[in-house]
Design a protein around this motif. Sequence first.
Motif, PDB file in Angstrom:
ATOM      1  N   ALA A 176       0.881  -1.259  -0.164  1.00 48.41           N
ATOM      2  CA  ALA A 176       0.177  -0.019   0.129  1.00 48.41           C
ATOM      3  C   ALA A 176       0.848   1.103  -0.011  1.00 48.41           C
ATOM      4  N   ALA A 177       1.880   1.267  -0.874  1.00 46.50           N
ATOM      5  CA  ALA A 177       2.879   2.386  -0.898  1.00 46.50           C
ATOM      6  C   ALA A 177       3.032   2.715  -2.247  1.00 46.50           C
ATOM      7  N   VAL A 178       3.255   4.083  -2.518  1.00 49.97           N
ATOM      8  CA  VAL A 178       3.578   4.782  -3.823  1.00 49.97           C
ATOM      9  C   VAL A 178       4.781   5.836  -3.442  1.00 49.97           C
ATOM     10  N   PHE A 179       5.727   5.619  -4.189  1.00 47.93           N
ATOM     11  CA  PHE A 179       7.000   6.328  -4.044  1.00 47.93           C
ATOM     12  C   PHE A 179       6.981   7.592  -5.215  1.00 47.93           C
ATOM     13  N   THR A 180       6.349   8.932  -4.764  1.00 50.55           N
ATOM     14  CA  THR A 180       6.153   9.682  -5.853  1.00 50.55           C
ATOM     15  C   THR A 180       7.100  10.833  -6.122  1.00 50.55           C
ATOM     16  N   ALA A 181       8.110  10.981  -5.144  1.00 48.08           N
ATOM     17  CA  ALA A 181       9.030  12.249  -5.301  1.00 48.08           C
ATOM     18  C   ALA A 181       8.520  13.571  -5.542  1.00 48.08           C
ATOM     19  N   ASP A 182       8.760  14.008  -6.657  1.00 50.32           N
ATOM     20  CA  ASP A 182       8.431  15.477  -6.955  1.00 50.32           C
ATOM     21  C   ASP A 182       7.015  15.631  -7.834  1.00 50.32           C
ATOM     22  N   SER A 183       6.468  14.334  -8.016  1.00 55.66           N
ATOM     23  CA  SER A 183       4.857  14.322  -8.793  1.00 55.66           C
ATOM     24  C   SER A 183       3.909  14.971  -8.045  1.00 55.66           C
ATOM     25  N   LEU A 184       3.269  13.962  -7.170  1.00 50.49           N
ATOM     26  CA  LEU A 184       2.447  14.284  -5.934  1.00 50.49           C
ATOM     27  C   LEU A 184       2.925  14.358  -4.851  1.00 50.49           C
ATOM     28  N   MET A 185       2.876  15.505  -3.963  1.00 52.38           N
ATOM     29  CA  MET A 185       3.687  15.819  -3.015  1.00 52.38           C
ATOM     30  C   MET A 185       2.801  15.840  -1.777  1.00 52.38           C
ATOM     31  N   ALA A 186       2.962  16.037  -0.488  1.00 53.11           N
ATOM     32  CA  ALA A 186       1.984  16.529   0.500  1.00 53.11           C
ATOM     33  C   ALA A 186       1.519  17.504   0.408  1.00 53.11           C
ATOM     34  N   LEU A 187       0.192  17.911   0.163  1.00 50.09           N
ATOM     35  CA  LEU A 187      -0.715  18.829  -0.167  1.00 50.09           C
ATOM     36  C   LEU A 187      -0.240  19.767  -1.255  1.00 50.09           C
ATOM     37  N   GLY A 188       0.547  19.072  -2.217  1.00 47.91           N
ATOM     38  CA  GLY A 188       1.228  19.838  -3.121  1.00 47.91           C
ATOM     39  C   GLY A 188       1.522  18.943  -4.525  1.00 47.91           C
ATOM     40  N   CYS A 189       2.167  19.699  -5.432  1.00 46.58           N
ATOM     41  CA  CYS A 189       2.781  18.657  -6.589  1.00 46.58           C
ATOM     42  C   CYS A 189       4.086  19.519  -6.890  1.00 46.58           C
ATOM     43  N   GLY A 190       4.967  19.015  -7.654  1.00 43.26           N
ATOM     44  CA  GLY A 190       6.060  19.515  -8.209  1.00 43.26           C
ATOM     45  C   GLY A 190       5.927  20.618  -9.200  1.00 43.26           C
ATOM     46  N   ARG A 191       6.815  21.610  -9.196  1.00 35.84           N
ATOM     47  CA  ARG A 191       6.612  22.638 -10.017  1.00 35.84           C
ATOM     48  C   ARG A 191       7.215  22.217 -11.479  1.00 35.84           C
ATOM     49  N   LEU A 192       6.425  22.838 -12.677  1.00 36.88           N
ATOM     50  CA  LEU A 192       6.406  22.285 -13.886  1.00 36.88           C
ATOM     51  C   LEU A 192       7.668  22.689 -14.601  1.00 36.88           C
ATOM     52  N   PHE A 193       8.912  22.011 -14.376  1.00 38.36           N
ATOM     53  CA  PHE A 193       9.962  22.853 -14.897  1.00 38.36           C
ATOM     54  C   PHE A 193      10.168  22.178 -16.273  1.00 38.36           C
ATOM     55  N   GLU A 194       9.567  20.964 -16.875  1.00 42.72           N
ATOM     56  CA  GLU A 194       9.750  20.673 -18.039  1.00 42.72           C
ATOM     57  C   GLU A 194       8.444  20.431 -18.755  1.00 42.72           C
ATOM     58  N   GLY A 195       7.607  19.764 -17.907  1.00 41.49           N
ATOM     59  CA  GLY A 195       6.271  19.254 -18.595  1.00 41.49           C
ATOM     60  C   GLY A 195       5.143  20.523 -18.756  1.00 41.49           C
ATOM     61  N   THR A 196       3.770  20.032 -19.006  1.00 40.06           N
ATOM     62  CA  THR A 196       2.766  21.240 -19.254  1.00 40.06           C
ATOM     63  C   THR A 196       1.867  20.817 -18.126  1.00 40.06           C
ATOM     64  N   GLY A 197       0.929  21.870 -17.834  1.00 36.41           N
ATOM     65  CA  GLY A 197      -0.325  21.532 -17.045  1.00 36.41           C
ATOM     66  C   GLY A 197      -1.066  20.343 -17.189  1.00 36.41           C
TER      67      GLY A 197
END
Length: 256
Positions: A128-149
């Motif tokens: 029951a674990a997912v390692f998301t790093a800077d995609s889905l974050m706690a109450l946030g998401c990563g800044r779009l440095f390379e991708g689109t909205g």
Amino acid sequence: MPLDIITIPCLQDNYAFLAHDPVSGETALVDIPEAAPILAALTQRNWKLTHVLITHHHDDHVQGLGAVLAAYPDAKVIGAAADSHRLPDLNIEVAEGDTVRIGADTGYVIDVSGHTVGHIAFHFPQSAAVFTADSLMALGCGRLFEGTGPQMWASLSKLAALPAETIVYSGHEYTAANAAFALTIEPDNPALISRSEAITAARAAQTPTVPSALALELATNPFLRAAVPSVQAHLGMQGADPAAVFTEIRARKDRF
């Protein structure tokens, strides 16, 4: 049997994770912001590192790899084939739909491009674990440095569709700042208000706010709630494409 997972604070506000199978003894490391705390955690538990899972190419997620491999040279380094040209040397290149086996548990690779193109997450359903790093974050998401909205919304939608009991292991301690922003989007959300208060107390006690439950993210994280009518109404975007609403929320966070 689920993996034993521990959270390792690194650098100023990064997290790495160790996932250990108690039967086989296999141990995976997810991201390598710095070597010293990771090596200390392995030594303290007498765990042998067998796998390194890299989520994306940013230095604060890979820069400790050389020192870790010096101590555990047989560990297999796994990362995205699409990003292999700017990752450290990989033993195994993976793409969405591929699997990674740690002991008895199977992890599934998910393409979560947006923060970077080629960012991946690893979902271990049995644990029951997912390692998301800077995609889905706690109450946030990563800044779009390379991708689109729209690309990031599609990535987050994949993660939002996982079982609600999944625990989200994300890459940074940004939660207090994320909570302050989230309250500008949903100031009357009781679950968010309660979570914000809990975050303030946790940080005052120097307790990590990562990991977090996906169910809690679904109830409070504005970046997962772009399709919610009340959120759209608050933004004056009733009935809009959720990808467009997400993009507006992300732009507001960038200016926050």
